[in-house]
Design an enzyme around this catalytic site. Structure first.
Site, PDB file in Angstrom:
ATOM      1  N   GLU A   6     -10.734 -10.883  -4.849  1.00 14.08           N
ATOM      2  CA  GLU A   6      -9.290 -10.754  -4.628  1.00 14.08           C
ATOM      3  C   GLU A   6      -8.709 -11.978  -3.931  1.00 14.08           C
ATOM      4  O   GLU A   6      -7.553 -12.002  -3.545  1.00 14.08           O
ATOM      5  CB  GLU A   6      -8.954  -9.467  -3.881  1.00 14.08           C
ATOM      6  CG  GLU A   6      -9.851  -9.129  -2.742  1.00 14.08           C
ATOM      7  CD  GLU A   6      -9.672  -7.703  -2.225  1.00 14.08           C
ATOM      8  OE1 GLU A   6      -8.700  -7.032  -2.575  1.00 14.08           O
ATOM      9  OE2 GLU A   6     -10.533  -7.277  -1.436  1.00 14.08           O
TER      10      GLU A   6
ATOM     11  N   CYS B  45      -9.689  -2.997 -10.262  1.00 15.62           N
ATOM     12  CA  CYS B  45      -9.135  -1.817  -9.594  1.00 15.62           C
ATOM     13  C   CYS B  45      -7.746  -2.065  -9.012  1.00 15.62           C
ATOM     14  O   CYS B  45      -7.231  -1.238  -8.267  1.00 15.62           O
ATOM     15  CB  CYS B  45     -10.089  -1.313  -8.524  1.00 15.62           C
ATOM     16  SG  CYS B  45     -10.479  -2.541  -7.282  1.00 15.62           S
TER      17      CYS B  45
ATOM     18  N   ASP C 244      -4.256  -8.141  -4.523  1.00 13.42           N
ATOM     19  CA  ASP C 244      -4.366  -9.262  -3.587  1.00 13.42           C
ATOM     20  C   ASP C 244      -4.531 -10.588  -4.314  1.00 13.42           C
ATOM     21  O   ASP C 244      -4.024 -11.611  -3.853  1.00 13.42           O
ATOM     22  CB  ASP C 244      -5.556  -9.035  -2.640  1.00 13.42           C
ATOM     23  CG  ASP C 244      -5.164  -8.095  -1.522  1.00 13.42           C
ATOM     24  OD1 ASP C 244      -4.100  -8.312  -0.920  1.00 13.42           O
ATOM     25  OD2 ASP C 244      -5.896  -7.129  -1.270  1.00 13.42           O
TER      26      ASP C 244
ATOM     27  N   HIS D 258       0.824  -1.211   0.000  1.00 16.09           N
ATOM     28  CA  HIS D 258       0.000   0.000   0.000  1.00 16.09           C
ATOM     29  C   HIS D 258       0.854   1.254   0.000  1.00 16.09           C
ATOM     30  O   HIS D 258       0.433   2.310  -0.458  1.00 16.09           O
ATOM     31  CB  HIS D 258      -1.014  -0.041   1.143  1.00 16.09           C
ATOM     32  CG  HIS D 258      -2.124  -0.977   0.830  1.00 16.09           C
ATOM     33  ND1 HIS D 258      -2.108  -2.297   1.217  1.00 16.09           N
ATOM     34  CD2 HIS D 258      -3.232  -0.816   0.067  1.00 16.09           C
ATOM     35  CE1 HIS D 258      -3.183  -2.895   0.733  1.00 16.09           C
ATOM     36  NE2 HIS D 258      -3.883  -2.025   0.032  1.00 16.09           N
TER      37      HIS D 258
HETATM   38  C1  PEP Z   1      -6.442  -5.043  -4.810  1.00 13.53           C
HETATM   39  O1  PEP Z   1      -6.219  -5.904  -3.968  1.00 13.53           O
HETATM   40  O2  PEP Z   1      -6.136  -5.163  -6.023  1.00 13.53           O
HETATM   41  C2  PEP Z   1      -7.108  -3.787  -4.439  1.00 13.53           C
HETATM   42  C3  PEP Z   1      -7.502  -2.916  -5.331  1.00 13.53           C
HETATM   43  O3  PEP Z   1      -7.241  -3.534  -3.112  1.00 13.53           O
HETATM   44  P1  PEP Z   1      -6.015  -3.063  -2.199  1.00 13.53           P
HETATM   45  O4  PEP Z   1      -4.847  -2.767  -3.098  1.00 13.53           O
HETATM   46  O5  PEP Z   1      -6.467  -1.865  -1.444  1.00 13.53           O
HETATM   47  O6  PEP Z   1      -5.785  -4.236  -1.328  1.00 13.53           O
HETATM   48 MG    MG Z   2      -7.102  -5.739  -2.025  1.00 15.55          MG
END
Ligand code: PEP
Ligand code: MG
Length: 583
Positions: free
Chosen positions: A439, A510, A463, A199
């Site tokens: 995910e 996403c 994920d 993150h």
């Molecule tokens: C992902 O896991 O691709 C996602 C968009 O969520 P995050 O990156 O916040 O875990």
């Molecule tokens: Mg995620």
């Protein structure tokens, strides 16, 4: 003397600036008064931590003795730091403070460290003056050892330099640390550790500043104020570059800025393929203040609002009212465009200060798992999101779903929140769409249970890759195995998209690959129509979309699914990208 370090580029671009070393040593350690009987125990704690640090430094030295490429400066620093550990002015004096002032070890060390730093600052000799940084670094290592965990960084030193020219150099940055950078305008950041889709990396990309992780010993080798070039695309950090290299990078930086300017012309162009397929390009955001960048990018809406960032870096939880105001601001700013608000994905590497960090955070009580055992906190958020829904087009997204009963429990929680609002006669969008994130590989494989229950899906590849390949997304040591083009990952994405198409359920993606233009053609060919990414990536993805022909790409992408090795898939994707119509 100039030297170059290589790491993992996580956010492209070039920055030229000066190092600002982030110290954990100045973090607010607890100021505790101990009893006279506890003194010996506290001194023993300090001595143990000092021993651990010495062992760690000697191991680092032994390791670098083998690596012939290790710069001699590093070895000199390590020697000096080992000497400091034995200096009575540091450890001996700290012991005395513990005994005489009855302070806990951390607090005693910080007091002595500050005293020594002040003394070094008095020196006229620039070499001796500089040694204050060694005191800071050694003390920092001991404090981290005493705390048994990395501390939150302090940005207090930022005041000394213009932010635009500061390159943050840190051992590690938590997402909570990094999100606080959003209020600043740093040129770049580099860290010793970290993975490609941690993150922290995601935040760097969202700020559109170059960043490199996994530099191993950068924090120990770079002096505060050193001149730095950060080449985020290549993962190269040049320390104290000479004029010729500086000139070269200044030119490349200008070229990149020019290209970015050119892409901006696409802002008002429709994201429509050559064969007239409309594609939605949406934005990922972390904070309400990100909407300015979203509007500047010409995005079709917000495809992912990572609300957990409202919960990080604070000792308490945001109230329903505070959350409502934050969500309402985003919804109003987007002026009728869709806003997908994801319920908090806390846990994993985004554990709030009020929660215990589990042994295996990525597999622990994260996201919806935490929401369902914290019903009060969950209801507060659901009510806040529902209340914001009357101001525009809100969609509710639930992260990390894996089981049918979990989806049902989440839907029941939404119903409970709706019922409480109705009872209080508070308006909200009764027809709010509810979606789930795909995910977890098990979720992608058992996708039918999602279709039956939810209005839309969103694939979280960050994920999905982590869990499919068992690669910790925050760990630079396994970063080379974190592979979006692994056949298993491509299969899971393709399976989700084709099943959803048959079921008539819209799916967005996403994860970070949605904003990486190298994957745009592949994803279009696999059937993706909703892409959600950092606002700064929208233009480059759009430039690929408008030169793609989906009807041509679909059979090629299907054929690519038969390939059984990453390298072969990579080659095929490169070929796709080189087909005519692509710049
Ligand atoms: C992902 O896991 O691709 C996602 C968009 O969520 P995050 O990156 O916040 O875990
Ligand atoms: Mg995620």
């Amino acid at each position: 003397m100039s030297f170059t370090l290589h790491g993992i580029g996580i956010s492209s671009g070039i920055a030229i600036g000066r190092a600002m070393l982030l110290s954990h040593a100045t973090l607010e350690v607890a100021h505790l008064t101990i009893t006279a009987r506890q003194v010996d125990k506290e001194i023993a704690r300090l001595d143990r931590a000092v021993d651990e640090v010495r062992t760690e430094l000697l191991a680092l030295k032994a390791h670098n003795d083998h690596a012939s490429t290790a710069p001699s400066e590093l070895m000199a620093f390590i020697d000096l730091h080992v000497l400091f550990l034995a200096d009575p002015e540091l450890v001996g004096a700290t012991r005395r403070i513990i005994r005489e002032r009855l302070c806990n070890a951390e607090w005693a060390l910080v007091q002595q460290m500050e005293h020594l730093v002040e003394q070094f600052e008095q020196f006229d000799d620039p070499y001796l003056k500089e040694r204050k940084y060694d005191v800071l670094q050694v003390s920092e290592r001991i404090i981290k050892e005493l705390l048994g965990r990395p501390g939150r960084v302090s940005l207090r030193k930022a005041r000394d330099m213009a932010e635009e020219s500061c390159v943050i150099v840190a051992h590690d940055l938590s997402p909570a640390d990094t999100v606080s950078f959003k209020e600043h305008h740093f040129a770049a950041f580099v860290t010793d550790v970290g993975g490609v889709t941690s993150h922290t990396a995601i935040l760097a990309r969202s700020m559109a500043i170059p960043a490199i992780v996994g530099l191993a010993n950068a924090r120990a080798m770079i002096r505060d104020g050193a001149a730095l070039i950060v080449d985020g695309a290549r993962g190269v950090l040049i320390v104290d570059p000479d004029e010729q290299i500086l000139d070269e990078y200044r030119i490349r930086k200008e070229q990149l800025e020019l290209e970015r300017e050119k892409l901006k012309r696409l802002k008002s162009a429709a994201a429509c393929t050559l064969d007239s397929v409309d594609i939605s390009l949406l934005a990922n955001i972390e904070l309400p203040s990100d909407t300015r960048a979203v509007l500047d990018s010409g995005a079709d809406g917000v495809g992912l609002f990572r609300t957990e960032f409202l919960f990080l870096g604070r000792g308490d939880m945001p109230s329903e009212e505070e959350q409502f105001e934050a969500y309402k601001k985003v919804v109003k700013d987007m002026n009728g465009k869709p806003v997908t608000i994801r319920t908090f994905d806390l846990g994993g590497d985004k554990t709030p200060d009020t929660q215990r960090t589990p042994t295996n955070p990525a597999l622990g009580r994260r996201a919806i798992r935490l929401s369902l055992v914290e019903p009060k906190m969950f209801q507060m958020q659901l009510r806040a999101i529902l209340r914001a829904s009357r101001y525009g087009k809100v969609k509710l997204l639930i992260p990390m779903l894996s089981h049918a009963r979990q989806i049902d429990a989440a839907l029941t929680a939404v119903e409970t929140a709706k019922a409480s609002l109705r009872k209080e006669k508070i308006a909200f969008d009764e027809a709010i769409e509810i979606g789930g994130m795909i995910e977890i590989p098990g979720a992608a494989l058992a996708i039918n249970m999602f279709f039956k229950r939810l209005d839309f899906l969103s694939i979280g590849t960050n994920d999905l890759i982590q869990y499919t390949l068992a690669i910790d997304r925050s760990d630079e040591q396994v970063a080379s195995l974190y592979d979006p083009l692994h056949p298993a990952v491509v299969m899971l994405i393709a399976h989700t998209l084709s099943s959803a198409e048959k079921a008539g359920v819209p799916v967005s993606l996403c994860g970070e690959i949605a904003g990486d233009a190298r994957f745009t053609r592949l994803l279009l060919g696999l059937g993706l129509r909703f892409f959600s990414m950092h606002p700064s990536q929208i233009m480059s993805v759009k430039s690929r979309v408008i030169q793609a022909n989906v009807a041509e790409l679909a059979p090629l992408a299907r054929r690519l699914l038969r390939l059984d090795e990453t390298e072969k898939i990579k080659e095929a994707v490169e070929k796709l990208n080189q087909m005519p119509g692509i710049r």
